[in-house]
Each structure stands twice: as structure tokens, then as C-alpha cells.
Motif scaffolding. Structure first.
Motif, PDB file in Angstrom:
ATOM      1  N   SER A 319       0.862  -1.166   0.000  1.00 35.88           N
ATOM      2  CA  SER A 319       0.000   0.000   0.000  1.00 35.88           C
ATOM      3  C   SER A 319       0.905   1.224   0.000  1.00 35.88           C
ATOM      4  CB  SER A 319      -0.915   0.001   1.228  1.00 35.88           C
ATOM      5  OG  SER A 319      -0.154   0.061   2.425  1.00 35.88           O
ATOM      6  N   ARG A 320       0.353   2.414   0.217  1.00 33.54           N
ATOM      7  CA  ARG A 320       1.174   3.619   0.130  1.00 33.54           C
ATOM      8  C   ARG A 320       2.285   3.655   1.165  1.00 33.54           C
ATOM      9  NH1 ARG A 320      -2.602   8.526   0.814  1.00 33.54           N
ATOM     10  NH2 ARG A 320      -3.620   7.069   2.265  1.00 33.54           N
ATOM     11  N   PHE A 321       1.977   3.213   2.375  1.00 31.91           N
ATOM     12  CA  PHE A 321       2.924   3.417   3.469  1.00 31.91           C
ATOM     13  C   PHE A 321       3.495   2.133   4.065  1.00 31.91           C
ATOM     14  CE2 PHE A 321      -0.206   6.979   3.787  1.00 31.91           C
ATOM     15  CZ  PHE A 321       0.615   7.952   3.234  1.00 31.91           C
ATOM     16  N   GLU A 322       3.022   0.973   3.621  1.00 28.59           N
ATOM     17  CA  GLU A 322       3.517  -0.264   4.220  1.00 28.59           C
ATOM     18  C   GLU A 322       3.407  -1.436   3.268  1.00 28.59           C
ATOM     19  OE1 GLU A 322       0.933  -0.577   7.617  1.00 28.59           O
ATOM     20  OE2 GLU A 322      -0.483  -1.865   6.541  1.00 28.59           O
ATOM     21  N   CYS A 323       4.133  -2.485   3.617  1.00 31.28           N
ATOM     22  CA  CYS A 323       4.027  -3.765   2.919  1.00 31.28           C
ATOM     23  C   CYS A 323       3.361  -4.768   3.860  1.00 31.28           C
ATOM     24  CB  CYS A 323       5.406  -4.302   2.541  1.00 31.28           C
ATOM     25  SG  CYS A 323       6.139  -3.544   1.102  1.00 31.28           S
TER      26      CYS A 323
END
Length: 371
Positions: A319-323
Motif C-alpha cells: 500500500s502507500r505506506f507499508e508492505c
């Protein structure tokens, strides 16, 4: 201001047996779909009738099977916000708000109350509109205004944000928090989202198959769950059946791992859990030590330190901020969920499908429950 409830209601495939007390607070209800959360609210509102028991709100008995008391919904003066708001499509905004008032309310007083609510919820100028001409957020404000206009003795909200998108939800959450601050009484809040319940609620009641599994301050449910049901709703992604080894050692059978714990392991332990974000990577991907098929010899966390284990990366989604990483345990093939923040991790250090990685589960991040 208070609520005292002790009721039983049976269906062919389900039974509700619930007892708790609440004061001037926001009490959240968490649990799986169909566990009895909404049914409890409907019993309090008079939309469902328990088979037996009692419901007392602010000293008024709403229901008492032994005394044969069962007030009508109109007599109970409760306010309940459903998931779809249940506005009257053929009435204007002002008329919808006024619908919550007693028919005996004088017209001038009713008009004043409606105008106050329109002002309070940022709906001034919308009084003559119909619900179809309102956004989802505006419709929710109208429903909340109707609730407060009736000056209820108790507020009940059943997943009030489920029909809203993320943008609307963020703004309306602040309005709802302001509303809760103004209301002096018991507020019951049904949710599926532990983070949402944590933001809104003073205490949280975990409901499991129609029974009260645990009731505690919101912080305790998140940081120190004491039951399996609480562990499941607390946001912990990795849960396994557990077996006592010694005072600070426990076996997680789902993954075939032996874990050291900071807290003392109860002999009657049944399950353990740890969060997806608690996991740490302890090998160095830049040195090539995580190539597929490389064995680190740490199946039980002994060769390279406490609670360090070999796992294979089965799947990665970003996602934008994490895996979100799915790891496969070598011993059992079962999965472990791992959340990796992208802001503090170089792109060439992010896990890749097929890699073998060494991860560590911190001893103080393991939750243990015995029932």
C-alpha cells in the motif's frame, strides 16, 4: 445516569445471555457478526423483547420479566442510530429532526429545538431540503440531530460510519466526539473496528456468541487482552494455540515454534498472539543472506538469539505506506502476518516473494490468554 442490564433471549440456533452495568461513559461493543451486539441495543430500545431478565436505565425499569414490565419504545426515550440512518425520505431535514420530539411538544418550542440542532450540526440553511439531496455525511448529521432533539436518556449507535467513505468518516468522527462530550449519560457504541472503538470508547465489552467474554478499559483490551475472544478483536494478526513449557517459555503449535516471553506463562495458557507490526527483521538483505533456500538454522530461535526464526516470504502486497507480508513457517506451512513500514525501510531492503528471511518476535510483545 446509568444502565443495568441482565437479559436472556433464545433463538433456534443462537442465545443471548448478557449482564453488565454502565455509567456516564461510552461503552463499546466488539465481536464477530451475529454475536449479539446489535440485538442487545434493540432489546434496550424495545424493538426486541428478551425472554427474561431486566433492563433499567437511569432508575427507570424498561423491562422486567418477573414484574411483567415492558415499556413501549416510545415510553423508553432512547435514541438509536442505525447503519443506514433511517431518515424519512418524504420529510424535510427540519421535519426529520422534529420527528424525534414528543407530539405534545408546543410548536414554538419544537421549532426552537430544531433550529438549535440545525445550528449545532452545521445544517443551517438545510432545513427545507429532503434527504435525497444530502450527502452521506449530512444525512448522518440529521440523524444525530434527531437523536439529541428528543433529549434521550441513553444514546446507542450501531456502526455509524459503515456507510461512509474514509474522507467523510474522518471529519464526522470529530463531530461525534464533540457530541459525546456534550451528552451526560450512557452511550453504547457498536463497532467492528478496534481502532475506532479505542478512539470513541471509555470501556469495551467483547461479545462472543451471545456472552460477555471481557469488559475492560479500552487501553486494557488493546494492550492486555485476557481472553481468546478479546485477542481476536484486539487487532492482533498472529494467533496460535499455545502450550506451557516453563515460566517464560511457550510453544506456538500453529507454527511449530518455541517462544520466550517477558511475562510469566500461566500453566493454563490456551493461546498466544503477537502483532504484525511487532515483528522485526534481523538478517541483512543487502548482504544476500536472505536468498531462497538459505538455512539459518534457527527453527527454534536458539542459534541466532531469542525468538529469531527462519521464514519463507509467501506473498507481498504493498500500500502507500507499508508492505503486508505473508510468511510461511517451515515446520507447519502455516502463515504469519508481518507489516513492514515503507518510510523507514529502503526499497532494496523490502521483503520479496520467495526470499528466506530471519525475523524476531520481541518477548515483551507476546500476548498470552487462558480462556
Amino acid at each position: 445516569m446509568s444502565l443495568s442490564l441482565d437479559i436472556q433471549k433464545s433463538f433456534p440456533t443462537f442465545s443471548l445471555e448478557l449482564a453488565f452495568d454502565a455509567g456516564s461513559e461510552t461503552l463499546g461493543f466488539l465481536g464477530a457478526s451475529g454475536c449479539g451486539k446489535s440485538l442487545t441495543l434493540r432489546c434496550i430500545a424495545g424493538l426486541e423483547t428478551p425472554d427474561e431478565g431486566r433492563i433499567i436505565v437511569n432508575g427507570t425499569t424498561f423491562f422486567d420479566s418477573a414484574a411483567k414490565i415492558n415499556l413501549t419504545p416510545q415510553e423508553r426515550k432512547t435514541a438509536m442510530l442505525f447503519q443506514n440512518y433511517m431518515l424519512f425520505p418524504n420529510l424535510t431535514v427540519a421535519e426529520n429532526i422534529a420527528a424525534g420530539l414528543s407530539p405534545k411538544t408546543p410548536k414554538l418550542e419544537a421549532k426552537k429545538i430544531v433550529e438549535e440542532q440545525l445550528e449545532l450540526f452545521g445544517l443551517k440553511g438545510f432545513g427545507k431540503r429532503y434527504p435525497i439531496r444530502l450527502s452521506g455525511g449530512q444525512q448522518q448529521r440529521v440523524a444525530l440531530a434527531r437523536m439529541l432533539a428528543a433529549k434521550p436518556g441513553i444514546l446507542m449507535l450501531d456502526e455509524p460510519f459503515s456507510a461512509l467513505d474514509a474522507h467523510l468518516k474522518s471529519g464526522l468522527e470529530q463531530e461525534l466526539l464533540d457530541l459525546f462530550d456534550r451528552f451526560e449519560g450512557t452511550i453504547l457504541y457498536v463497532s467492528h473496528d478496534i481502532d475506532e472503538a479505542f478512539r470513541f470508547c471509555d470501556r469495551i465489552a467483547v461479545i462472543d456468541h451471545g456472552r460477555l467474554a471481557e469488559i475492560a478499559p479500552a487501553e486494557a483490551i488493546v494492550s492486555k487482552p485476557t481472553t481468546y475472544a478479546s485477542l481476536k478483536v484486539s487487532g492482533v494478526k498472529n494467533i496460535s494455540a499455545a502450550r506451557y513449557i516453563d515460566k517464560h517459555t511457550v510453544e506456538a503449535s500453529a507454527w511449530g515454534l518455541t517462544l520466550k516471553t517477558a511475562q510469566e506463562v500461566p500453566r493454563e495458557v490456551t493461546h498466544l498472539g503477537f502483532g504484525a507490526s511487532a515483528i522485526k527483521r534481523v538478517d541483512n538483505p543487502k548482504r544476500g543472506s536472505s536468498a531462497k533456500g538459505v538455512s539459518h538454522g534457527v527453527a527454534n530461535g536458539s542459534a541466532k538469539g531469542v525468538n529469531k526464526f527462519d521464514f519463507e516470504v509467501a506473498r507481498v502486497s504493498e500500500s502507500r505506506f507499508e508492505c503486508s507480508v505473508i510468511l510461511r513457517a517451515p515446520a507447519t506451512g502455516e502463515y504469519v502476518h508481518w507489516r513492514v513500514g515503507k518510510r523507514n525501510t529502503a526499497k532494496d531492503e523490502l521483503p520479496a516473494r520467495g526470499e528466506s528471511v530471519v525475523i524476531q518476535v520481541p518477548q515483551d510483545q507476546i500476548y498470552l490468554v487462558s480462556k
